[in-house]
Design a protein around this motif. Structure first.
Motif, short mmCIF file in Angstrom:
data_model
loop_
_atom_site.label_atom_id
_atom_site.label_comp_id
_atom_site.label_asym_id
_atom_site.label_seq_id
_atom_site.Cartn_x
_atom_site.Cartn_y
_atom_site.Cartn_z
N PHE A 14 49.00 0.28 -9.64
CA PHE A 14 50.38 -0.19 -9.82
C PHE A 14 51.47 0.56 -9.45
CE2 PHE A 14 47.63 -2.33 -13.09
CZ PHE A 14 48.06 -3.39 -13.33
N ALA A 15 52.45 0.17 -9.13
CA ALA A 15 53.68 0.76 -8.56
C ALA A 15 54.60 0.97 -9.66
CB ALA A 15 54.33 0.07 -7.28
N TYR A 16 55.07 2.18 -9.80
CA TYR A 16 55.97 2.30 -11.12
C TYR A 16 57.26 2.91 -10.28
CZ TYR A 16 52.02 1.62 -14.12
OH TYR A 16 50.95 1.19 -14.79
N PRO A 17 58.59 2.61 -11.13
CA PRO A 17 59.74 3.52 -10.63
C PRO A 17 59.60 4.80 -11.17
CG PRO A 17 60.13 2.00 -12.44
CD PRO A 17 58.67 1.69 -12.07
N LYS A 18 60.35 5.68 -10.65
CA LYS A 18 60.18 7.09 -11.13
C LYS A 18 60.75 7.35 -12.71
CE LYS A 18 61.89 11.56 -9.66
NZ LYS A 18 63.00 12.44 -8.83
N ASN A 19 59.94 7.94 -13.34
CA ASN A 19 60.34 8.34 -14.93
C ASN A 19 59.89 7.02 -15.56
OD1 ASN A 19 60.58 10.90 -14.23
ND2 ASN A 19 62.72 10.49 -13.84
N CYS A 20 59.12 6.22 -15.08
CA CYS A 20 58.91 4.89 -15.84
C CYS A 20 58.43 5.23 -17.26
CB CYS A 20 58.15 3.84 -15.20
SG CYS A 20 57.69 2.61 -15.89
N PRO A 21 58.90 4.64 -18.24
CA PRO A 21 58.28 5.11 -19.83
C PRO A 21 56.97 4.35 -20.03
CG PRO A 21 60.08 3.30 -19.75
CD PRO A 21 60.26 3.89 -18.26
N VAL A 22 56.54 3.57 -19.49
CA VAL A 22 55.21 2.97 -19.60
C VAL A 22 54.30 3.48 -18.80
CG1 VAL A 22 56.21 0.74 -20.42
CG2 VAL A 22 55.58 0.94 -18.03
N LYS A 23 54.22 4.24 -17.66
CA LYS A 23 53.24 4.95 -16.79
C LYS A 23 52.36 5.65 -17.77
CE LYS A 23 52.69 7.49 -12.68
NZ LYS A 23 51.66 8.26 -13.21
N TYR A 24 52.46 6.38 -18.57
CA TYR A 24 51.81 7.29 -19.33
C TYR A 24 50.59 6.30 -20.22
CZ TYR A 24 49.80 10.30 -22.92
OH TYR A 24 48.85 10.91 -23.61
N GLN A 25 51.23 5.11 -20.65
CA GLN A 25 50.30 4.19 -21.43
C GLN A 25 49.32 3.66 -20.33
OE1 GLN A 25 53.42 4.64 -21.70
NE2 GLN A 25 54.08 4.87 -23.95
#
Length: 202
Positions: free
Chosen positions: A187-198
Motif C-alpha cells: 500500500f502507498a501512503y502519504p507522508k505521516n499518514c495517521p492510518v499507516k501504523y494500524q
C-alpha cells in the motif's frame, strides 16, 4: 604417430624398391616434433607419397589440437550461464520445477483458477513448500542451480533470496521480467499518514 607412420612407409619402400634414403624412424619423429613447435627440419623423405600422407596426418592433428585448445579456452574463459526464465510459459518449457509457497497468493491462485491450459500445466508439475522451507538455503540453493523456479510474491521471494546474496559477488538468482499474476503487494501512503501504523500492525 606421424613419424612412426612415415618411418614404416619408408621401411616398406626400401624393402620393395631398394634403399633410397638413409633416414631412420627416430629422425622422422624428431622432424615432426620440430614442425609442431614451428622449427624447420632438413631430414624429410623426398618421396612425394610419404610427404602427402605425413602432411595429411599433421593437418588433421593441427585441426584436432586447435579444436581442443579452443574448447578448453572457451570453457575456462566463458562461465556457463543458462538462459534466464522471464515468463511462466518459458518456465514450463524447461525441466525446472515450479515451486510455490503454501498458503501464498500464487498458491491460492493456481488451486482456484480452473480456466486456461497454463494453470493446468502448473498444477500438474508444481511442488509445494512451507514458508520455512522457502526461506532456507537448502531450498534456495536448488533455485540458484536451476532445479526449482520459485513462484511467489515479490516481497517474499526477493526478501528470502536477498539474505544469501553477498556484495561484490555475482547474483545467484534471476527475477523474471513478466509477472505471473498482478497482485497488490504493498500500500502507498502519504507522508505521516495517521492510518499507516494500524495497517502495519495487521
Amino acid at each position: 604417430m606421424t613419424g612412426v607412420i612415415v618411418g614404416s612407409l619408408m621401411w616398406v619402400r626400401e624393402g620393395v624398391m631398394g634403399k633410397q634414403d638413409d633416414v631412420h624412424t627416430k629422425s622422422f619423429c624428431t622432424s615432426v616434433l620440430k614442425i609442431l613447435v614451428y622449427q624447420s627440419c632438413r631430414r624429410w623423405p623426398s618421396w612425394s607419397g610419404t610427404r602427402m600422407i605425413s602432411s595429411t596426418i599433421m593437418f588433421l592433428a593441427v585441426v584436432v589440437g586447435s579444436l581442443y585448445s579452443g574448447s578448453i579456452t572457451a570453457f575456462l574463459a566463458i562461465p556457463f550461464r543458462s538462459q534466464p526464465i522471464n515468463s511462466l510459459d518459458e518456465l514450463l518449457e524447461t525441466q525446472v520445477i515450479p515451486a510455490i509457497r503454501r498458503l501464498s497468493s500464487p498458491y491460492s491462485f493456481f488451486l482456484t483458477e480452473n480456466s486456461g491450459m497454463v494453470g493446468k500445466k502448473v498444477r500438474e508439475v508444481m511442488a509445494v513448500f512451507s514458508g520455512t522451507e522457502v526461506s532456507s538455503w537448502n531450498f534456495l540453493k536448488e533455485v540458484a542451480q536451476g532445479s526449482f523456479g520459485l513462484i511467489d510474491t515479490a516481497s517474499s521471494g526477493i526478501g528470502s533470496s536477498g539474505q544469501y546474496e553477498k556484495l561484490g559477488t555475482p547474483c545467484l538468482f534471476h527475477v523474471g521480467r513478466n509477472p505471473v499474476r498482478m497482485d497488490l503487494d504493498a500500500f502507498a501512503y502519504p507522508k505521516n499518514c495517521p492510518v499507516k501504523y494500524q495497517f502495519d500492525e495487521m
